[in-house]
Structure formats: C-alpha cells, structure tokens
Design an enzyme around this catalytic site. Structure first.
Site, PDB file in Angstrom:
ATOM      1  N   ARG A 110       0.844  -1.193   0.000  1.00 39.24           N
ATOM      2  CA  ARG A 110       0.000   0.000   0.000  1.00 39.24           C
ATOM      3  C   ARG A 110       0.879   1.241   0.000  1.00 39.24           C
ATOM      4  NH1 ARG A 110      -3.231  -1.678   5.499  1.00 39.24           N
ATOM      5  NH2 ARG A 110      -3.591  -3.838   4.884  1.00 39.24           N
ATOM      6  N   ASP A 156       0.290   5.405   1.383  1.00 37.64           N
ATOM      7  CA  ASP A 156      -0.649   6.256   2.110  1.00 37.64           C
ATOM      8  C   ASP A 156      -1.152   7.415   1.254  1.00 37.64           C
ATOM      9  OD1 ASP A 156      -0.733   4.887   4.494  1.00 37.64           O
ATOM     10  OD2 ASP A 156       0.915   5.998   5.419  1.00 37.64           O
ATOM     11  N   ARG A 180       9.573   7.394   5.946  1.00 38.89           N
ATOM     12  CA  ARG A 180       9.243   8.736   6.425  1.00 38.89           C
ATOM     13  C   ARG A 180       9.832   9.006   7.816  1.00 38.89           C
ATOM     14  NH1 ARG A 180       2.919   8.879   5.562  1.00 38.89           N
ATOM     15  NH2 ARG A 180       3.174  10.832   6.732  1.00 38.89           N
TER      16      ARG A 180
END
Lengths: 247, 247
Positions: free
Chosen positions: B51, B53, B198
C-alpha cells in the site's frame, strides 16, 4: 507612498489566468485581496509585466504597487506569503523608483516551454509540460531556430485576435535543450505578442514532424498570415520565467 | 487465465491512498473500475507490491491480476490508459508466471524522498516535495547515513500502529543528493515497515538540524522505541520508485 516591485511564481493550473475578471479565480485577484487585507480593506491595485492565460505558469512574473505602509521588503514577502494561497508565492520584494512600471519599464522577457515526449506521459508533469508522444526530429528544430532570431514582423506568429498594431519584435535567444524525454524550449526577446511563444512552439513541432521545412520559416514570417504558421501549443507547457529591466 | 504484471505511476495528491476503502478515491479503486469495464463488469481483483498512504506518489508501483482476455501487453497499456484518470498511468504491462505475486515475489524496493529547502518554497513542488526551509547541515546527514545501512531491527523507525511481528529489515543503499535547494534521499532495501522511510527521513532532518548526533543512530536502532526517533516526514515528499523481483 512607496512603490514596491514584487517577483512572484504561480502554478497556473488553478487559475482562469493572471488578470482579474468577473468570474473565475485569478492571480491578480488573489494578490489584490491579500493587499487589501494588509491595508485594512483599502483597494491596492497591482500592475503586472503582462497577462498570462489560463493554465500558463510563472517562475518570475513581476508586479508593482504603491503603499503607505512602512514595511521592509523582507516583511512584505513574509506577510504576503502568509496570506496568499499555496499556488502563488512571493519570491522577492524590493522598493522601486516611483517611475518604475512593471509593464512599461520592462525591456525584455524570458519564457520557457516544456514538452514531455515520453510514450505514456509523465503523471507528475501532466499540468506542467505538454505531452507530445509523436516522433520529433530535434535536428530539424535546431535547423529552424536561427530563422526566428533577430527582428521580424511576427504577425504570422500572433493570435488573430490581437489588437496590437506594431507586430515587430526582436528575439535574442531561442534554444532547445533535451534531457531524455523532457524537452525545454527557452526564448528571450524584447517583447512578445499574444500567443507568440505558443505559436512558435506549435510551428517548431510541425517542423520536427517534417510538416514544415526549417528553411521556410523566413517565408512564413514574411507572409504575415497567422494561418500559415503551426497550431498554438497548449497553455500548460508555458512558463513566464523572467522579466528584464534596465538597472 | 493469464497473469499480468503492471507497472504504474500515480500522483498521490488526489487519492486517499492506494488501497480501496469505503470512502475516498483510491488508486486500487480506479484500476479495478477500469479492469471491470474491460471485463464487461466482471470484478478483477488486483494485488499491489504494497500500500501507499494518502499523498504518497509512485513512479513504479507493481500490480498483478489475472484475466481471460486475449490482449497483448501493448494493448493493455493503451486500453487502460484510455480508461484511467490522468493521475494514474500504466507504464508497462507484461505476461507473468502464474506464480508471480506483486507482493510476495518482491525481493526489494526503492523509495525516493524529495525535500525542497528553499526559503519561500517552490510553488510547482508543493505537492511533490516536502518544504523544509530551516538550516540543515548536509555533512551531518552524510555522517548519519552509514549507520542505517545493513540489517537492523527497525522497531524505532516503524509506526507504533504496525502489527508486523518481524521488524528486522536490510537497507542496501541510502543516499542524499543535492541539486541546489532540491534534496533527494534515495533508499533501497529488502522491505520497509509502515512509515519506515518517512521516519528515517524525519530522523535525518533532526540530525541535519543538530538535534540528534549522527553517531547515536545505532543506539536509536537498539532502543527499539518509536518515541526515540524523529517525526514522520510528510507523505507528499515520498515516492515508491521501484519494486525489485528476481529475474
């Protein structure tokens, strides 16, 4: 009153163009709205070096306005950027002579036109470069370029809707740079007619596809007939890069 | 049935993320909608390498799906790009082994994180790079980078919400490249935990600001405590660049 010169960048995607108009979001409208806030609602008209059409971007549009506020240039940048939407940024602010005029003092401009020549296009450039996935011969473009340089009557490369009488302009620099699929055309001159850069680019694309001979550009200029030149290339590939003023 | 491997790019700005969900526009939702159109409404589930975000971009996300349609890879690209919205592009399509799985066959991934360190920000990068206008010492970042390389338990660099049990991952490559105000961090590894890239970037920004010593990264890894690492850097600077498979 002090005259200020602002250099701004904007992403043209979300605007109906630079110039204020009855309907639609405009760059001038946003700037004047923020200046009005800073001046307690009093109107502060701004003048630009020129208009840009819907979708056209700017990396260095220049504006001027007059203000009685005693604010340093550095504070103008901060205050305006705090009020402006994220698709307009003030890059620089300077005190200017009272005779400075963003449009009439300008002695030249630089535009950039971006083409993405990849097969499937670049999703990150869909609003920032014109996608042109057809065969293009860069050598033909390079052969056509010198014919645009110098002083010419650009009637053939100007929107037929233009009401400007004097269509003689001087192009100082015209260059194609290729970085893989990303092609950039840079053009500098003393001034540009309505749609002039986009029609020159559209004509260069015809040249690159073999539809127009590089050597026939001079003839095309002499014809002074918009219908002889290529199509107007899409707005979203165009950037007003710099405006030049005498020191 | 034939299994197909698709490589796609998307601009994450307009999506609530990759994965289909009850509300909000998703990349998976758009792809499955287009595949359903091609299969006369029949559902065609797609599997992704992982996935992404909301706001995260992809230059090389990989998917697989099965289809009974007899279509060449070249035609899949054309047909899907004709149906897909402009913020998703199919870059490549290939027939795959029936055992190929976009997620489970992957042996590594490459992410890119873009920072714009200019004072006023770049209006054209506002959705495509994280704006960080504070002083950053690149030498400190360069000194911290080697400590991330190799095999470590990345619990400190993983969202506390992650339910993955094995948090040991190997980073093969981590590099900072600077081009004026545009900084690009490239990271390759055998796999990444939720928010891992991140949080690594957020920690590197703390290092660059002198808040964390470059040499303390190893200690930070050993702590296995998310609260010891830096903030999670914003989603819109992150790109899933490539997914690696064994030949």
């Amino acid at each position: 009153m002090t005259r200020y010169k602002l250099t701004i960048a904007y992403d043209g995607t979300g605007f109906a163009g630079y110039q204020i108009q009855p309907a639609g979001r405009t760059v001038q409208g946003e700037i004047e709205r923020c200046l009005a806030v800073m001046h307690k609602g009093g109107p502060v008209p701004v003048s630009a070096s020129g208009r840009t059409d819907a979708g056209v971007h700017a990396r260095g549009q220049v504006l001027h306005f007059d203000s009685s506020l005693a604010i340093t240039p550095e504070r103008w940048i901060k205050a305006l950027n705090a009020l402006l939407p994220a698709d307009i940024r003030v890059l620089d602010a300077q005190e200017a002579e009272s005779t400075f005029h963003a449009r009439f003092s300008a002695v030249g401009k630089e535009y950039v036109y971006k083409l993405n020549t990849s097969r499937q296009g670049d999703v990150f450039q869909r609003n920032y470069a014109s996608h042109f996935p057809y065969p293009l011969d860069a050598e033909l473009l390079d052969a056509a370029i010198p014919h645009f340089l110098g002083t010419h009557d650009f009637t053939s490369f100007c929107s037929a809707r233009s009401e400007v009488e004097d269509k003689v302009r001087t192009i100082h620099h015209l260059e194609l740079l290729r970085d893989g699929a990303d092609w950039t055309i840079t053009i500098r001159g003393d001034g540009f007619l309505y749609n002039m850069v986009r029609i020159i680019v559209g004509t260069l694309l015809d040249v690159g596809q073999g539809k127009i001979e590089p050597g026939s550009i001079s003839e095309l200029l002499r014809a002074r007939d918009r219908t002889k030149a290529g199509k107007t290339a899409p707005a979203h590939g165009l950037y007003l890069n710099r405006v030049f003023y005498e020191e």
